[in-house]
Design a protein around this motif. Structure first.
Motif, PDB file in Angstrom:
ATOM      1  N   LYS A 108       1.045  -1.244  -0.483  1.00 15.09           N
ATOM      2  CA  LYS A 108       0.084  -0.253  -0.159  1.00 15.09           C
ATOM      3  C   LYS A 108       0.917   0.836   0.249  1.00 15.09           C
ATOM      4  CE  LYS A 108      -3.989  -2.484   1.919  1.00 15.09           C
ATOM      5  NZ  LYS A 108      -4.815  -2.330   3.878  1.00 15.09           N
ATOM      6  N   ARG A 159      -1.197   3.312  -3.820  1.00 13.45           N
ATOM      7  CA  ARG A 159      -2.851   2.962  -3.540  1.00 13.45           C
ATOM      8  C   ARG A 159      -3.980   2.412  -3.847  1.00 13.45           C
ATOM      9  NH1 ARG A 159      -2.272   9.001  -3.026  1.00 13.45           N
ATOM     10  NH2 ARG A 159      -1.865   9.558  -1.025  1.00 13.45           N
ATOM     11  N   ARG A 160      -4.624   1.719  -3.392  1.00 10.05           N
ATOM     12  CA  ARG A 160      -4.580   0.230  -4.549  1.00 10.05           C
ATOM     13  C   ARG A 160      -6.955   0.842  -5.348  1.00 10.05           C
ATOM     14  NH1 ARG A 160      -4.495  -5.616  -1.605  1.00 10.05           N
ATOM     15  NH2 ARG A 160      -2.349  -5.480  -1.280  1.00 10.05           N
ATOM     16  N   GLU A 161      -7.049   1.760  -4.935  1.00  8.07           N
ATOM     17  CA  GLU A 161      -8.218   2.152  -5.777  1.00  8.07           C
ATOM     18  C   GLU A 161      -7.016   3.298  -6.613  1.00  8.07           C
ATOM     19  OE1 GLU A 161      -7.412   5.864  -2.668  1.00  8.07           O
ATOM     20  OE2 GLU A 161      -7.148   3.809  -2.276  1.00  8.07           O
ATOM     21  N   GLU A 196      -5.866  -5.571 -10.936  1.00 10.58           N
ATOM     22  CA  GLU A 196      -6.749  -6.241  -9.628  1.00 10.58           C
ATOM     23  C   GLU A 196      -5.585  -6.419  -8.375  1.00 10.58           C
ATOM     24  OE1 GLU A 196      -7.639 -10.794  -8.318  1.00 10.58           O
ATOM     25  OE2 GLU A 196      -7.804 -10.325 -10.605  1.00 10.58           O
ATOM     26  N   ALA A 197      -5.747  -5.663  -7.019  1.00 11.33           N
ATOM     27  CA  ALA A 197      -4.587  -5.933  -6.699  1.00 11.33           C
ATOM     28  C   ALA A 197      -5.413  -7.364  -5.351  1.00 11.33           C
ATOM     29  CB  ALA A 197      -4.783  -4.451  -5.299  1.00 11.33           C
ATOM     30  N   LEU A 223      -5.420   1.422  -8.213  1.00 10.76           N
ATOM     31  CA  LEU A 223      -4.773  -0.104  -9.491  1.00 10.76           C
ATOM     32  C   LEU A 223      -6.032   0.434 -10.062  1.00 10.76           C
ATOM     33  CD1 LEU A 223      -2.809  -2.111  -7.230  1.00 10.76           C
ATOM     34  CD2 LEU A 223      -1.973  -1.078  -9.221  1.00 10.76           C
TER      35      LEU A 223
END
Length: 274
Positions: free
Chosen positions: A165, A169-171, A179-180, A173
């Motif tokens: 993280k 930031r995963r958002e 896909e994280a 991706l």
């Protein structure tokens, strides 16, 4: 034509690492889920009596077999003597110590032989899952004897990515269609998952060191992929400073798109941009 003598020597190096990685894994399993003694190192990371026992076994055994090689390990004080060696062992006795302490299975024993700044033989063993990843320069990469190949993804859409993280930031991706995947504690294992095609790409933040990377680097490259800096350049080992800038691993076709994405969304200091 390939140099048969060189291939035989490389195969012998690989057999040596294979043997010692398996025994090191057996030693580590003796402490796993058994409440080992734990200390905190100067960088606030944990180290257990298992890390130290495995390190001592590997150092004594491998240097006993190849006394002409240098030595670099996370758990051995670095006296700088390795810098006078063109060939050396690069070792992480337990990569993913936090997972080891927590009783989780995603930790590994990581062994590499480095020559002139690049890995030439590698053994990465995940004892809880009995997974042995092996690679030799020019000999390919294998998992429990089965040849490895990175995934064929060429675009970000649908790509499965493992990244801390702190890296991105995963958002971001998700916004790019990626896909994280769940966090993998051992960085070496995270990169090995790229080599065997279970995931499409993986990232390492700017805190990674030689011992985290060298074995997995060879696995990725021999499986047809790339582990590179954000500049696109290869990783060099056995420099005075063993720390590395942020890195990206993926199959060849996905390398360009991933580098472009991460260069845009991650600052040079390793902090994610919005």
């Amino acid at each position: 034509m390939p140099d048969v003598e060189d291939e035989n020597a490389r195969a012998a190096d690989l057999d040596l690492l294979d043997t010692y990685a398996r025994e090191a894994g057996r030693i580590a399993l003796g402490y796993f889920q058994a409440d080992p003694q734990i200390w905190t190192k100067g960088d606030s990371s944990p180290v257990t009596e298992a890390d130290l026992a495995v390190d001592a076994f590997l150092r004594n055994g491998l240097l006993g077999e190849r006394p002409d090689l240098g030595w670099l390990s996370e758990e051995t004080a670095d006296d700088g003597s390795r810098l006078s060696h063109d060939r050396l062992f690069v070792v992480d006795p337990i990569d993913g110590t936090r997972a080891f302490i927590a009783g989780l299975p995603d930790w590994t024993v990581s062994l590499a032989m480095v020559e002139n700044g690049r890995p030439v033989a590698a053994a990465l063993f995940c004892p809880p899952r009995d997974e042995m990843f092996l690679a030799g320069r020019g000999l390919g990469a294998r998992l429990n004897g089965v040849p490895l190949s990175t995934g064929r993804a060429a675009t970000l859409e649908g790509a499965r990515i493992a990244a801390p993280k702190s890296f991105v930031r995963r958002e971001l991706l998700a916004r790019a269609g990626m896909e994280a995947v769940p966090f993998v504690h051992s960085l070496a294992y995270r990169l090995a998952l790229v080599a065997c095609g279970r995931i499409d790409g993986a990232a390492a933040s700017g805190r990674a060191c030689d011992w985290d990377l060298a074995a997995a680097d060879l696995l990725v490259s021999e499986a047809g992929g790339r582990l590179v800096e954000l500049s696109g350049g290869p990783v060099r080992y056995n420099a005075a400073d063993v720390r590395h800038a942020p890195l990206i691993a993926s199959g060849e076709a996905l390398s360009g798109p991933l580098l472009s994405f991460f260069s845009t969304h991650m600052a040079a200091d390793g902090q994610p941009r919005s």
